[in-house]
Design a protein around this motif. Structure first.
Motif, short mmCIF file in Angstrom:
data_model
loop_
_atom_site.label_atom_id
_atom_site.label_comp_id
_atom_site.label_asym_id
_atom_site.label_seq_id
_atom_site.Cartn_x
_atom_site.Cartn_y
_atom_site.Cartn_z
N HIS A 84 -37.88 58.36 71.02
CA HIS A 84 -37.96 58.72 69.60
C HIS A 84 -36.95 57.96 68.75
CE1 HIS A 84 -40.79 61.82 70.62
NE2 HIS A 84 -39.94 62.44 71.40
N ASP A 85 -36.67 56.72 69.11
CA ASP A 85 -35.69 55.95 68.33
C ASP A 85 -35.95 54.45 68.53
OD1 ASP A 85 -33.67 55.51 66.62
OD2 ASP A 85 -32.08 56.37 67.89
N PHE A 86 -35.36 53.64 67.70
CA PHE A 86 -35.40 52.17 67.81
C PHE A 86 -36.85 51.64 67.79
CE2 PHE A 86 -31.64 53.32 70.60
CZ PHE A 86 -30.71 53.17 69.58
N TYR A 87 -37.67 52.20 66.93
CA TYR A 87 -39.06 51.73 66.91
C TYR A 87 -39.40 51.01 65.62
CZ TYR A 87 -39.47 56.18 64.40
OH TYR A 87 -39.27 57.21 63.54
N TRP A 88 -38.48 50.99 64.68
CA TRP A 88 -38.80 50.46 63.35
C TRP A 88 -37.63 49.62 62.86
CZ3 TRP A 88 -42.22 49.44 59.74
CH2 TRP A 88 -41.88 49.40 58.40
N ALA A 96 -44.03 50.49 87.29
CA ALA A 96 -42.93 50.01 86.45
C ALA A 96 -43.31 50.13 84.98
CB ALA A 96 -42.59 48.56 86.80
N TRP A 97 -44.53 49.75 84.66
CA TRP A 97 -44.95 49.80 83.26
C TRP A 97 -45.00 51.24 82.77
CZ3 TRP A 97 -48.47 51.60 79.76
CH2 TRP A 97 -48.50 50.94 78.53
N VAL A 98 -45.57 52.13 83.57
CA VAL A 98 -45.72 53.53 83.15
C VAL A 98 -44.33 54.17 82.95
CG1 VAL A 98 -46.45 55.82 83.94
CG2 VAL A 98 -48.02 53.89 84.11
N ILE A 99 -43.40 53.84 83.83
CA ILE A 99 -42.04 54.41 83.68
C ILE A 99 -41.41 53.90 82.39
CG2 ILE A 99 -39.70 54.37 84.65
CD1 ILE A 99 -41.14 54.31 87.46
N TYR A 100 -41.50 52.58 82.16
CA TYR A 100 -40.92 52.02 80.94
C TYR A 100 -41.55 52.67 79.71
CZ TYR A 100 -39.87 48.81 77.15
OH TYR A 100 -39.47 48.29 75.95
N ALA A 101 -42.89 52.77 79.69
CA ALA A 101 -43.59 53.30 78.52
C ALA A 101 -43.21 54.76 78.28
CB ALA A 101 -45.10 53.16 78.71
N THR A 102 -43.12 55.54 79.37
CA THR A 102 -42.77 56.95 79.22
C THR A 102 -41.38 57.11 78.62
OG1 THR A 102 -44.08 57.34 81.20
CG2 THR A 102 -42.69 59.15 80.46
N VAL A 103 -40.42 56.34 79.13
CA VAL A 103 -39.07 56.40 78.60
C VAL A 103 -39.06 56.06 77.11
CG1 VAL A 103 -36.79 55.27 78.68
CG2 VAL A 103 -37.95 55.95 80.80
N ARG A 104 -39.76 55.00 76.75
CA ARG A 104 -39.76 54.56 75.36
C ARG A 104 -40.44 55.57 74.44
NH1 ARG A 104 -37.45 52.59 72.03
NH2 ARG A 104 -38.96 51.26 70.98
N GLY A 124 -48.05 43.24 79.67
CA GLY A 124 -46.83 42.44 79.47
C GLY A 124 -46.48 42.30 77.99
N THR A 125 -47.45 41.93 77.16
CA THR A 125 -47.14 41.72 75.74
C THR A 125 -46.75 43.04 75.07
OG1 THR A 125 -49.46 41.91 75.09
CG2 THR A 125 -48.64 39.69 75.49
N LEU A 126 -47.39 44.14 75.46
CA LEU A 126 -47.03 45.43 74.86
C LEU A 126 -45.58 45.78 75.17
CD1 LEU A 126 -50.20 47.63 75.53
CD2 LEU A 126 -49.15 47.22 73.31
N ALA A 127 -45.21 45.68 76.45
CA ALA A 127 -43.85 46.02 76.84
C ALA A 127 -42.85 45.07 76.19
CB ALA A 127 -43.72 46.00 78.35
N PHE A 152 -45.94 51.11 70.36
CA PHE A 152 -45.85 52.43 70.97
C PHE A 152 -45.66 53.54 69.94
CE2 PHE A 152 -44.18 51.05 75.45
CZ PHE A 152 -45.32 50.29 75.62
N TYR A 153 -45.36 53.19 68.71
CA TYR A 153 -45.12 54.21 67.67
C TYR A 153 -46.03 53.98 66.47
CZ TYR A 153 -41.01 55.88 70.14
OH TYR A 153 -40.17 56.43 71.07
#
Lengths: 258, 367
Positions: free
Chosen positions: A42-46, A30-38, A234-237, A56-57
Motif C-alpha cells: 500500500h505504498d510507493f505506487y505513485w 517468485a512472481w506471485v510472492i513479489y506481487a503479493t508483497v507489493r 517480467g515487464t509487469l514486475a 499493480f495499483y
C-alpha cells in the motif's frame, strides 16, 4: 480384455524432463510472492511529479489512494486486506489463471498432471475439466473481455505519465511503462479466446475477408502466447519495481525532456 | 542390408547397446542386446537387424519406413516415437537405447500392441455429413475455407498422441468416456469443414467424446510426427466452440438479436448417452458403385457422361460381427482376411459398364 505390457519402470525417459516444470514452479512462485508483497504494501505506487502509476495499483479505488492515482474515484474502504486496485486485480489474476498457456504450465508443474509427457500422473484419479471447480476454466473468455478493458486503462496510465511539474515530460519511466503496455496488449490479443472470437469461430473465411486477415494476425501472435505470458510477467514486475524505486527515492528517473 | 555395412556407410559399423521389452500379456521384461549400427540408420533398421540375427522371433509392426504409415509406433528411451523416424545419430555413442511397446494399449507380443481402442473411437465419431441437395462430385469449396481442416488430414494415425495422453495412459478407467486427441482433431476438422452440415458436433464432442477431460498439457502436440498443432489448432478451438454454445453471454445476446444459430435438438443435446452413433451416410437406397439403374432418365444421362445420381441396386451387405458392425481387425473376426465394407459381391476394379461415368464412344468397336 488384454493386459498392458508389464514394464516395471514408471518412466524410461533419460532426458532432464523435470527441468521445465521446476523452472516453472520457481518462476511463477517468485512472481506471485513479489506481487503479493507489493499489493499489500500500500505504498510507493505513485510518482506525483511524473504521474507514474504502477500497473499493480491501477486504477486505485480505495480511500487510502493518493490524489492523481485514482482516476475512477476512491470508493472502497481502506482496510489493509483490500488491494488498492481491487476492481482490476481479481480479473487479471483470473485471466491468467484460466489462460490456456498457464493452465498447461501449472497443471504440469504444480499439479503434476502429468509432470512431463510419458511421465505418470501424480494422482490416482482424474476427471480433468469436466466438473466444478475446473469446469470454470471455460470462463476464460469473460476474463479476456475484462483484460481488454483493463489494458485500455493501462494504456491511459502510460499516456497520462508524459508529465512533469513543468507540463509535458518524458523520461526512462515512460519508456518502461510504454513497453509494458505494448507487451500487455500483445499478450491479451494473442489469447486463444481472442483468436476464436476474432475469426476462429467462422466456418467460411471466404465470406469474411477482414476477419480472416485479423484472425491470421492474431494466429501469428498466438503462436507466441507462451513467450508473451512470461515476458509480461517480467515487464509487469520490472515496471512496478521501477515505479517503486522512483517513488521511494532509491534513485532518480532518467529524464530526456523536462 | 545385403551390402557390406563398411562400404555402405562413411564410418565403420559400431556396436551399440539396446534394451528391448520382450513378452506378451502374461508378462515380460527388458532384454539386453548388443547390435551393429551403421551411419544413417534409424531405430527400426536396428530392430530389423536384430530380427535378422539374434532375435528372429522379435515382433514389431512396420510398413513404409518413411514416417507415413504410422505402423512402427513405439517408445524409445521412454518417449513415444516412430521407430523409422528416430535416427541413431540422436543418441550418444555409449548410450543404451531402450525400446518398449506403447504403454496405453494392451500388448499382443513384444513391440506389437492392440490399438483397437482407436478404431472403436473412430467408429463412434460421426462421419462427414455433406448437404443433402449437393451430389458427390458437385462439392465446391474455397481453399481458405478448407485449409484448417486440411492440417488435420495430415494425420497418419500412428496413435502416438492417443498413447501419450495421460487421461487414458495413467487412468485406464477413462477410456470409455474419452475419445482422445486424434478424434478431437477429427471433430474439429469436420466442424470447421465448409460443407459439413451437422450442427451438433460441439455438443457431441463435449458430452460423448469427453473433450472436458483434456487439460491441454500439450503432450499430443509434442509427440505428433506430422507436427500437427493438435492442441492450439484443434482442441482449443473446439473447446472455444463449446464455450460459444454453452457459456458465452455476448454470443447468446448476438444470436438473440440477429436470430442466427438456432440449434435444432440433436441426439447429443437430447440426453441420449450411447457412445455409438448411427452412420452419417444414411443415403436411402442409393449405392453409387455397382449395377445398373432402374431410372431410365438417369440411365440415359449416364450414357452421356457423368451422373452421380444414377440409381444402382444395393450390393449385399458387408459381413459384420456379433455387434452388427464391421470387425475392427482380422484378429477378432471368424473369417480369413478383412471383410469388404462394400459388400462381398462388389469387385474391384469395378466393371466399366457399372461406373457412373460413360465414355461417349464406349460402345464403338475397339481397334
Amino acid at each position: 480384455m488384454r493386459a498392458r505390457a508389464a514394464i516395471a519402470a514408471k518412466t524410461l525417459r533419460t532426458d532432464r524432463w523435470w527441468l521445465a516444470p521446476l523452472i516453472t514452479v520457481v518462476g511463477l512462485s517468485a512472481w506471485v510472492i513479489y506481487a503479493t508483497v507489493r499489493v499489500f504494501m500500500h505504498d510507493f505506487y505513485w510518482v506525483a511529479d511524473y504521474h507514474y502509476l504502477t500497473p499493480f495499483y491501477s486504477p486505485c479505488v480505495t480511500e487510502r489512494c493518493v490524489e492523481g492515482a485514482s482516476h475512477f474515484g476512491s470508493f472502497l474502504p481502506g482496510w489493509w486486506i483490500i488491494p488498492d486496485a481491487a476492481l482490476t486485480l481479481p480479473f487479471l489474476l483470473l485471466f491468467r489463471l484460466t489462460c490456456y498457456y498457464y493452465r498447461k504450465a501449472y497443471y504440469r508443474s504444480f499439479w503434476l498432471s502429468p509432470p512431463a509427457c510419458a511421465v505418470p500422473d501424480g494422482h490416482d484419479s482424474y476427471s480433468g475439466e469436466t466438473r466444478f471447480p475446473l469446469l470454470g476454466q471455460n470462463l476464460h473468455r469473460y476474463f479476456f473481455y475484462a483484460a481488454a478493458i483493463i489494458s485500455l486503462i493501462n494504456t491511459w496510465d502510460a499516456i497520462y505519465a508524459f508529465h512533469s511539474p513543468e507540463g509535458f515530460g518524458f523520461g526512462l519511466g515512460n519508456v518502461i511503462l510504454l513497453v509494458n503496455v505494448v507487451m500487455l496488449w500483445a499478450y491479451t490479443i494473442s489469447c486463444h479466446s481472442c483468436r476464436h472470437i476474432i475469426g476462429g469461430r467462422l466456418k467460411h473465411f471466404s465470406k469474411h475477408p477482414v476477419r480472416y486477415k485479423a484472425w491470421t494476425a492474431v494466429s501469428w501472435l498466438n503462436v507466441r502466447h507462451m513467450q508473451l505470458a512470461w515476458i509480461t510477467l517480467g515487464t509487469l514486475a520490472f515496471t512496478d519495481f521501477y515505479v517503486m524505486a522512483i517513488a521511494a527515492n532509491w534513485f532518480n528517473d532518467l529524464r530526456f525532456i523536462n | 542390408m545385403g551390402t557390406d555395412p563398411q562400404q555402405a556407410a562413411g564410418k565403420p559399423a559400431a556396436k551399440r547397446q539396446f534394451r528391448i521389452w520382450r513378452g506378451d500379456e502374461t508378462g515380460g521384461d527388458l532384454q539386453d542386446y548388443t547390435v551393429e549400427v551403421n551411419e544413417g540408420e534409424v531405430v527400426l533398421d536396428v530392430i530389423h537387424r536384430l530380427q535378422a540375427t539374434e532375435a528372429p522371433d522379435l515382433a514389431c509392426r512396420w510398413n513404409c519406413k518413411a514416417g507415413k504409415c504410422g505402423s512402427c509406433s513405439m517408445e524409445i528411451n521412454g518417449k513415444p516415437r516412430l521407430g523409422c523416424m528416430t535416427r541413431m545419430s540422436t543418441f550418444e555413442e555409449a548410450e543404451t537405447v531402450t525400446v518398449t511397446p506403447l504403454r496405453t494399449f494392451p500388448v499382443i507380443r513384444d513391440l506389437v500392441t492392440d490399438v483397437s481402442f482407436n478404431y472403436e473411437k473412430a467408429r463412434e465419431t460421426p462421419a462427414f455429413a455433406p448437404p443433402a441437395d449437393v451430389a458427390p462430385g458437385d462439392y465446391r469449396m474455397q481453399q481458405i475455407d478448407v485449409e484448417r481442416s486440411q492440417e488435420f488430414r495430415k494425420c497418419i494415425e500412428c496413435f502416438l498422441c492417443q498413447n501419450v495422453c495421460h487421461v487414458i495412459r495413467d487412468h485406464d478407467e477413462n477410456k470409455p468416456a474419452f475419445s482422445g486427441p486424434r478424434f478431437f482433431i477429427r471433430a474439429s476438422e469436420l466442424d470447421m469443414h465448409p460443407l459439413d452440415t451437422r450442427t451438433d458436433r460441439k455438443e457431441y464432442a463435449q458430452s460423448e467424446m469427453g473433450l472436458g477431460f483434456c487439460n491441454i498439457t500439450k503432450c499430443c502436440t509434442e509427440v505428433c510426427p506430422e507436427h500437427i498443432k493438435i492442441t492450439d489448432n484443434g482442441i482449443i478451438p473446439m473447446k472455444e466452440r463449446v464455450v460459444d454454445r454453452r457459456y458465452d453471454p455476448l454470443v447468446w445476446l448476438g444470436n438473440k438479436i440477429f436470430r442466427r444459430g438456432q440449434v435444432p435438438q440433436t441426439s447429443a443435446t437430447s440426453g441420449h448417452s450411447s457412445g455409438a452413433v448411427t452412420s452419417g451416410a444414411a443415403h436411402g437406397g442409393v449405392h453409387s458403385h455397382a449395377g445398373g439403374s432402374h431410372d431410365s432418365g438417369a440411365e440415359r444421362q449416364a450414357q452421356q457422361g457423368v451422373n452421380w445420381q444414377r440409381e444402382v441396386p444395393h450390393p449385399t451387405a458387408p459381413a459384420v460381427d456379433s455387434s452388427g458392425k464391421l470387425p475392427l481387425t482380422e484378429l477378432t473376426f471368424d473369417r480369413a482376411a478383412a471383410p469388404s465394407p462394400f459388400g462381398d459381391d462388389v469387385e474391384f476394379p469395378l466393371p466399366a459398364e457399372h461406373l457412373n461415368f460413360a465414355h461417349p464412344q464406349q460402345d464403338e468397336p475397339k481397334h
